[in-house]
Design an enzyme around this catalytic site. Structure first.
Site, short mmCIF file in Angstrom:
data_model
loop_
_atom_site.label_atom_id
_atom_site.label_comp_id
_atom_site.label_asym_id
_atom_site.label_seq_id
_atom_site.Cartn_x
_atom_site.Cartn_y
_atom_site.Cartn_z
CB THR A 1 -0.89 -0.01 1.26
OG1 THR A 1 -1.50 1.25 1.42
CG2 THR A 1 -0.09 -0.30 2.53
CG ASP A 2 -1.20 4.96 -0.95
OD1 ASP A 2 -1.73 4.33 0.00
OD2 ASP A 2 -1.83 5.81 -1.62
CD GLU A 3 -3.36 3.56 4.52
OE1 GLU A 3 -3.13 3.46 5.73
OE2 GLU A 3 -4.51 3.56 4.04
CE LYS B 1 -0.01 -4.59 2.99
NZ LYS B 1 -0.41 -5.92 2.45
P1 NAD Z 1 -9.77 -7.28 2.20
O1 NAD Z 1 -9.77 -6.97 3.66
O2 NAD Z 1 -10.99 -7.01 1.40
O3 NAD Z 1 -9.42 -8.84 2.01
C1 NAD Z 1 -8.43 -9.48 2.73
C2 NAD Z 1 -8.59 -10.99 2.49
O4 NAD Z 1 -7.52 -11.66 3.19
C3 NAD Z 1 -9.90 -11.56 3.05
O5 NAD Z 1 -10.48 -12.43 2.11
C4 NAD Z 1 -9.47 -12.31 4.30
O6 NAD Z 1 -10.30 -13.42 4.62
C5 NAD Z 1 -8.06 -12.76 3.92
N1 NAD Z 1 -7.22 -12.98 5.09
C6 NAD Z 1 -7.03 -12.15 6.15
N2 NAD Z 1 -6.19 -12.72 7.04
C7 NAD Z 1 -5.83 -13.92 6.52
C8 NAD Z 1 -4.97 -14.96 6.97
N3 NAD Z 1 -4.32 -14.87 8.13
N4 NAD Z 1 -4.81 -16.04 6.19
C9 NAD Z 1 -5.48 -16.15 5.00
N5 NAD Z 1 -6.31 -15.20 4.53
C10 NAD Z 1 -6.48 -14.11 5.28
O7 NAD Z 1 -8.51 -6.54 1.62
P2 NAD Z 1 -8.31 -5.80 0.22
O8 NAD Z 1 -8.82 -4.42 0.33
O9 NAD Z 1 -8.76 -6.68 -0.87
O10 NAD Z 1 -6.72 -5.69 0.20
C11 NAD Z 1 -5.93 -6.76 -0.35
C12 NAD Z 1 -4.46 -6.39 -0.25
O11 NAD Z 1 -4.22 -5.18 -0.96
C13 NAD Z 1 -3.96 -6.13 1.18
O12 NAD Z 1 -2.67 -6.65 1.29
C14 NAD Z 1 -3.96 -4.63 1.31
O13 NAD Z 1 -2.99 -4.21 2.23
C15 NAD Z 1 -3.60 -4.22 -0.11
N6 NAD Z 1 -4.06 -2.89 -0.56
C16 NAD Z 1 -5.39 -2.57 -0.47
C17 NAD Z 1 -5.83 -1.34 -0.98
C18 NAD Z 1 -7.29 -0.94 -0.90
O14 NAD Z 1 -7.61 0.21 -1.23
N7 NAD Z 1 -8.22 -1.82 -0.51
C19 NAD Z 1 -4.92 -0.47 -1.57
C20 NAD Z 1 -3.57 -0.84 -1.64
C21 NAD Z 1 -3.16 -2.07 -1.15
O1 DAU Z 2 -4.19 3.93 0.48
C1 DAU Z 2 -4.39 2.56 0.38
C2 DAU Z 2 -5.23 2.09 1.54
O2 DAU Z 2 -6.56 2.54 1.31
C3 DAU Z 2 -5.19 0.58 1.75
O3 DAU Z 2 -3.90 0.20 2.08
C4 DAU Z 2 -6.17 0.16 2.86
O4 DAU Z 2 -6.20 -1.25 2.95
C5 DAU Z 2 -7.54 0.68 2.52
O5 DAU Z 2 -8.43 0.39 3.58
C6 DAU Z 2 -7.50 2.19 2.29
O6 DAU Z 2 -7.21 2.90 3.53
P1 DAU Z 2 -7.95 4.26 3.92
O7 DAU Z 2 -7.84 4.43 5.38
O8 DAU Z 2 -7.50 5.37 3.05
O9 DAU Z 2 -9.46 3.85 3.47
P2 DAU Z 2 -10.87 4.09 4.16
O10 DAU Z 2 -11.90 3.72 3.16
O11 DAU Z 2 -10.96 3.51 5.51
O12 DAU Z 2 -10.90 5.68 4.32
C7 DAU Z 2 -10.75 6.55 3.22
C8 DAU Z 2 -10.79 7.97 3.75
O13 DAU Z 2 -12.13 8.24 4.20
C9 DAU Z 2 -9.89 8.22 4.95
O14 DAU Z 2 -9.37 9.53 4.88
C10 DAU Z 2 -10.84 8.10 6.15
C11 DAU Z 2 -12.16 8.58 5.58
N1 DAU Z 2 -13.37 7.95 6.15
C12 DAU Z 2 -13.43 6.59 6.16
C13 DAU Z 2 -14.54 5.94 6.68
C14 DAU Z 2 -14.61 4.43 6.72
C15 DAU Z 2 -14.42 8.72 6.59
O15 DAU Z 2 -14.39 9.98 6.54
N2 DAU Z 2 -15.52 8.09 7.09
C16 DAU Z 2 -15.63 6.73 7.17
O16 DAU Z 2 -16.66 6.21 7.67
#
Ligand code: NAD
Ligand code: DAU
Length: 334
Positions: free
Chosen positions: A123-125, A153
């Protein structure tokens, strides 16, 4: 080609499985997922009867299972993680176990079974928080994680890189910005707000809503991973982003407008502790070296996303009511 996909029952992982089955029909996929609260096999209903696809319920921290599965795999694409920042603030234990120990278990198994090609999804975080006028993150930005989620991460990225340098494990890493699209668990900003509005509820904006995220439609992320696993240079990191910086209020207002709601649907709530101000990604490396750039504009992506949540109300209503956890039992009888 046989892929071990971890976390394939989650948001991005399930989109990636659908993408691979469509683009590479000859590839075989093993999906290892523990089905935590975020894992949902309904995301993969259409893949279930495909002979090229196999689901294994299990934990990436389970050394024996992971070693066994790794044996006849060509590429690991590692998505499995605890992914929600707010949950990591409330309780970080599972983030350490899955994101750090789980990644370590997979890397060890990949090393011990002949050095398997390993793509680590990150992730970019990990790069921290940008000021308004700071340049966007790139592959050389120093790590500065600020939540238990991003720290876990960052740790997993360091481990993946260490396995490349120390053991020559053929590793690549991608650090991506905020994804949105179908199958995203309705705890994250976009699906939470869209589904709340459909339920006649308000949308909880943290603080003043001025925090900035860089949004990428999930299918574009899948295409970037495709490029990296097929053409990426071993040992390299690729930053992936949407060139689409928006404040949370801008996103909220766009959703409100598209769903015919007004500002009265906004509820300003207490801010997230340590809330990162701004993320932005400079993706010139993957653009110049692998020819990837986002294809789906924000206007198109958000329209598709809202339509998907409107057309798939059973999917998210069953999550919000807790019923989705019965699906595994129904399908697999245990
Ligand atoms: P998600 O939370 O939707 O899915 C995570 C999946 O991993 C689930 O199916 C869960 O059951 C499985 N999991 C969790 N713990 C586990 C374990 N111990 N063993 C096996 N499976 C397990 O997550 P996502 O949003 O699809 O993110 C996927 C990946 O991408 C993550 O590594 C996250 O850090 C990264 N990422 C997400 C975003 C985003 O915006 N969602 C952006 C950048 C990177
Ligand atoms: O940047 C990549 C990341 O993006 C991933 O690594 C994470 O897995 C993914 O969850 C996401 O993280 P964020 O914290 O940016 O996503 P989230 O949807 O939780 O929040 C997006 C923005 O919105 C953040 O600034 C917090 C705000 N927010 C979020 C929620 C859930 C609100 O204002 N209200 C809310 O209820």
């Amino acid at each position: 080609m046989k892929l071990l996909i971890t976390g394939g029952a989650g948001f991005i992982g399930s989109n990636f499985i659908h993408y691979i089955l469509k683009e590479y029909p000859s590839y075989r996929i093993v999906n290892l997922d523990a089905l935590t609260y975020a894992g949902n096999l309904e995301n993969l209903k259409e893949a279930e009867n495909n002979p090229k696809y196999k689901f294994v319920k299990g934990n990436i921290c389970d050394e024996k299972l992971v070693n066994e599965l790794m044996k006849d795999i060509d590429i690991v694409v590692h998505f499995a993680a605890e992914s929600h920042v707010d949950r990591s603030i409330l309780n970080s234990g599972d983030f350490i176990k899955t994101n750090i120990n789980g990644t370590h278990t997979l890397l060890e198994a990949a090393k011990n079974t002949g050095g398997k090609r390993f793509h680590h999804i990150s992730t970019d975080e990990v790069y921290g928080s940008l000021g308004k006028n700071d340049p966007a993150f790139n592959e050389k930005t120093p790590y500065d994680p600020r939540s238990p989620y991003s720290a876990s991460k960052a740790s997993s990225d360091h481990l993946a890189r260490a396995y490349f340098h120390t053991y020559n494990l053929p590793v690549t890493i991608s650090n991506c910005s905020n994804n949105y699209g179908p199958y995203q668990f309705p705890e994250k900003l976009m699906p939470l707000f869209i589904t709340n509005l459909m339920e006649g509820k308000k949308v909880p904006v943290y603080g003043t809503g001025e925090n900035v995220r860089d949004w990428l439609f999930v299918e574009d992320h899948c295409r970037a991973i495709d490029k990296i696993i097929h053409q990426g240079k071993i040992g390299e990191t690729y930053c992936v982003g949407g060139d689409c910086e928006k404040t949370n209020l801008e996103i909220t207002r766009e959703i409100l407008k598209m769903m015919g709601k007004g500002e009265e649907a906004i509820e300003y709530v207490k801010d997230r502790p340590g809330h990162d101000k701004r993320y932005a990604i400079d993706f010139s490396k993957i653009k110049n070296e692998l020819g990837w750039e986002p294809k789906i504009s924000f206007e198109e992506g958000i329209k598709k996303t809202i339509e998907w949540y409107k057309n798939n109300q059973n999917w998210w209503r069953s999550i919000k009511s807790g019923n989705y956890k019965n699906y595994y039992k129904k399908q697999y009888g245990k």
